[in-house]
Design a protein around this motif. Sequence first.
Motif, PDB file in Angstrom:
ATOM      1  N   VAL A  56       0.813  -1.219   0.000  1.00 58.14           N
ATOM      2  CA  VAL A  56       0.000   0.000   0.000  1.00 58.14           C
ATOM      3  C   VAL A  56       0.851   1.276   0.000  1.00 58.14           C
ATOM      4  N   PRO A  57       1.903   1.381   0.826  1.00 61.72           N
ATOM      5  CA  PRO A  57       2.723   2.603   0.767  1.00 61.72           C
ATOM      6  C   PRO A  57       3.374   2.830  -0.600  1.00 61.72           C
ATOM      7  N   MET A  58       3.741   1.735  -1.292  1.00 62.92           N
ATOM      8  CA  MET A  58       4.338   1.878  -2.624  1.00 62.92           C
ATOM      9  C   MET A  58       3.320   2.472  -3.598  1.00 62.92           C
ATOM     10  N   LEU A  59       2.099   1.977  -3.545  1.00 58.30           N
ATOM     11  CA  LEU A  59       1.047   2.495  -4.414  1.00 58.30           C
ATOM     12  C   LEU A  59       0.717   3.934  -4.049  1.00 58.30           C
ATOM     13  N   ASN A  60       0.586   4.220  -2.761  1.00 54.32           N
ATOM     14  CA  ASN A  60       0.287   5.586  -2.319  1.00 54.32           C
ATOM     15  C   ASN A  60       1.374   6.563  -2.752  1.00 54.32           C
ATOM     16  N   SER A  61       2.617   6.148  -2.620  1.00 53.45           N
ATOM     17  CA  SER A  61       3.738   7.002  -3.015  1.00 53.45           C
ATOM     18  C   SER A  61       3.723   7.283  -4.513  1.00 53.45           C
ATOM     19  N   ALA A  62       3.438   6.268  -5.314  1.00 57.52           N
ATOM     20  CA  ALA A  62       3.408   6.440  -6.768  1.00 57.52           C
ATOM     21  C   ALA A  62       2.294   7.389  -7.190  1.00 57.52           C
ATOM     22  N   LEU A  63       1.170   7.361  -6.490  1.00 55.89           N
ATOM     23  CA  LEU A  63       0.019   8.186  -6.866  1.00 55.89           C
ATOM     24  C   LEU A  63       0.027   9.567  -6.227  1.00 55.89           C
ATOM     25  N   ALA A  64       0.911   9.779  -5.255  1.00 57.23           N
ATOM     26  CA  ALA A  64       0.950  11.056  -4.541  1.00 57.23           C
ATOM     27  C   ALA A  64       1.180  12.217  -5.507  1.00 57.23           C
ATOM     28  N   GLY A  65       0.358  13.215  -5.399  1.00 58.95           N
ATOM     29  CA  GLY A  65       0.510  14.413  -6.208  1.00 58.95           C
ATOM     30  C   GLY A  65      -0.019  14.302  -7.626  1.00 58.95           C
ATOM     31  N   VAL A  66      -0.564  13.167  -8.012  1.00 59.86           N
ATOM     32  CA  VAL A  66      -1.099  12.990  -9.354  1.00 59.86           C
ATOM     33  C   VAL A  66      -2.593  13.285  -9.306  1.00 59.86           C
ATOM     34  N   GLU A  67      -3.011  14.280 -10.069  1.00 58.33           N
ATOM     35  CA  GLU A  67      -4.424  14.621 -10.120  1.00 58.33           C
ATOM     36  C   GLU A  67      -5.177  13.644 -10.998  1.00 58.33           C
ATOM     37  N   ASN A  68      -6.255  13.103 -10.504  1.00 57.53           N
ATOM     38  CA  ASN A  68      -7.116  12.178 -11.238  1.00 57.53           C
ATOM     39  C   ASN A  68      -6.337  11.031 -11.890  1.00 57.53           C
ATOM     40  N   PRO A  69      -5.610  10.246 -11.085  1.00 53.78           N
ATOM     41  CA  PRO A  69      -4.882   9.118 -11.690  1.00 53.78           C
ATOM     42  C   PRO A  69      -5.857   8.093 -12.249  1.00 53.78           C
ATOM     43  N   LYS A  70      -5.441   7.436 -13.307  1.00 54.12           N
ATOM     44  CA  LYS A  70      -6.207   6.341 -13.901  1.00 54.12           C
ATOM     45  C   LYS A  70      -5.295   5.127 -13.943  1.00 54.12           C
ATOM     46  N   ILE A  71      -5.764   4.030 -13.375  1.00 58.40           N
ATOM     47  CA  ILE A  71      -4.948   2.829 -13.243  1.00 58.40           C
ATOM     48  C   ILE A  71      -5.582   1.675 -14.002  1.00 58.40           C
ATOM     49  N   ASP A  72      -4.797   1.054 -14.866  1.00 57.44           N
ATOM     50  CA  ASP A  72      -5.160  -0.233 -15.447  1.00 57.44           C
ATOM     51  C   ASP A  72      -4.305  -1.257 -14.724  1.00 57.44           C
ATOM     52  N   CYS A  73      -4.919  -2.347 -14.297  1.00 54.29           N
ATOM     53  CA  CYS A  73      -4.222  -3.319 -13.461  1.00 54.29           C
ATOM     54  C   CYS A  73      -4.360  -4.729 -14.025  1.00 54.29           C
ATOM     55  N   LEU A  74      -3.236  -5.425 -14.078  1.00 56.38           N
ATOM     56  CA  LEU A  74      -3.207  -6.843 -14.414  1.00 56.38           C
ATOM     57  C   LEU A  74      -2.777  -7.573 -13.152  1.00 56.38           C
ATOM     58  N   MET A  75      -3.678  -8.397 -12.608  1.00 60.26           N
ATOM     59  CA  MET A  75      -3.365  -9.141 -11.387  1.00 60.26           C
ATOM     60  C   MET A  75      -3.349 -10.633 -11.692  1.00 60.26           C
ATOM     61  N   ASP A  76      -2.191 -11.239 -11.514  1.00 64.82           N
ATOM     62  CA  ASP A  76      -2.074 -12.687 -11.665  1.00 64.82           C
ATOM     63  C   ASP A  76      -2.389 -13.308 -10.306  1.00 64.82           C
ATOM     64  N   ALA A  77      -3.583 -13.862 -10.200  1.00 63.18           N
ATOM     65  CA  ALA A  77      -4.034 -14.494  -8.952  1.00 63.18           C
ATOM     66  C   ALA A  77      -4.092 -16.008  -9.100  1.00 63.18           C
ATOM     67  N   SER A  78      -3.370 -16.537 -10.079  1.00 60.29           N
ATOM     68  CA  SER A  78      -3.428 -17.981 -10.339  1.00 60.29           C
ATOM     69  C   SER A  78      -2.851 -18.799  -9.179  1.00 60.29           C
ATOM     70  N   GLU A  79      -1.988 -18.198  -8.356  1.00 59.74           N
ATOM     71  CA  GLU A  79      -1.415 -18.896  -7.198  1.00 59.74           C
ATOM     72  C   GLU A  79      -1.936 -18.335  -5.874  1.00 59.74           C
ATOM     73  N   LEU A  80      -2.955 -17.477  -5.932  1.00 60.51           N
ATOM     74  CA  LEU A  80      -3.522 -16.876  -4.728  1.00 60.51           C
ATOM     75  C   LEU A  80      -4.428 -17.886  -4.033  1.00 60.51           C
ATOM     76  N   GLU A  81      -4.216 -18.036  -2.738  1.00 57.24           N
ATOM     77  CA  GLU A  81      -5.036 -18.958  -1.951  1.00 57.24           C
ATOM     78  C   GLU A  81      -6.049 -18.223  -1.079  1.00 57.24           C
ATOM     79  N   GLY A  82      -5.921 -16.910  -0.976  1.00 57.43           N
ATOM     80  CA  GLY A  82      -6.868 -16.143  -0.170  1.00 57.43           C
ATOM     81  C   GLY A  82      -6.169 -15.108   0.693  1.00 57.43           C
ATOM     82  N   TRP A  83      -6.883 -14.631   1.691  1.00 58.87           N
ATOM     83  CA  TRP A  83      -6.403 -13.586   2.574  1.00 58.87           C
ATOM     84  C   TRP A  83      -6.607 -14.006   4.014  1.00 58.87           C
ATOM     85  N   GLU A  84      -5.667 -13.650   4.867  1.00 66.86           N
ATOM     86  CA  GLU A  84      -5.917 -13.739   6.297  1.00 66.86           C
ATOM     87  C   GLU A  84      -6.957 -12.665   6.624  1.00 66.86           C
TER      88      GLU A  84
END
Length: 128
Positions: free
Chosen positions: A38-66
Amino acid sequence: MSDLPHGVSIGLEQHGNHFFLTLRARGKLTHEDYKTMVPMLNSALAGVENPKIDCLMDASELEGWEPRAAWDDLKLGLSHGRDFNRIAVISDKRWMKIASKVGSWFIGGEYKVFDSEENAMVWLLEEK
């Protein structure tokens, strides 16, 4: 905490106010994983007006969340949900398709699950 491999690999490219985010989630995500991401994402978006994000998430090995990480994921969606243009998730798991429907309630853009990276990229790169 589990000794099994888990975590998120992150890639982020910026072109003006447009971002292309790649995530690869593995194992069962923890609160510690979100404390890193989260801090990495927040830092990247800091100061950017109206950011638009396209995201590719590979969840093929995701088992879930605690439980605490699931809360972190919800907070991330609430704080940045309007910034997302499109999210393409790669997974063949039925529960991930259901989770994506719930997740789509918290973002302003489109959210789809794909069976391959190729199909996901075609959708992400097509003109609206």
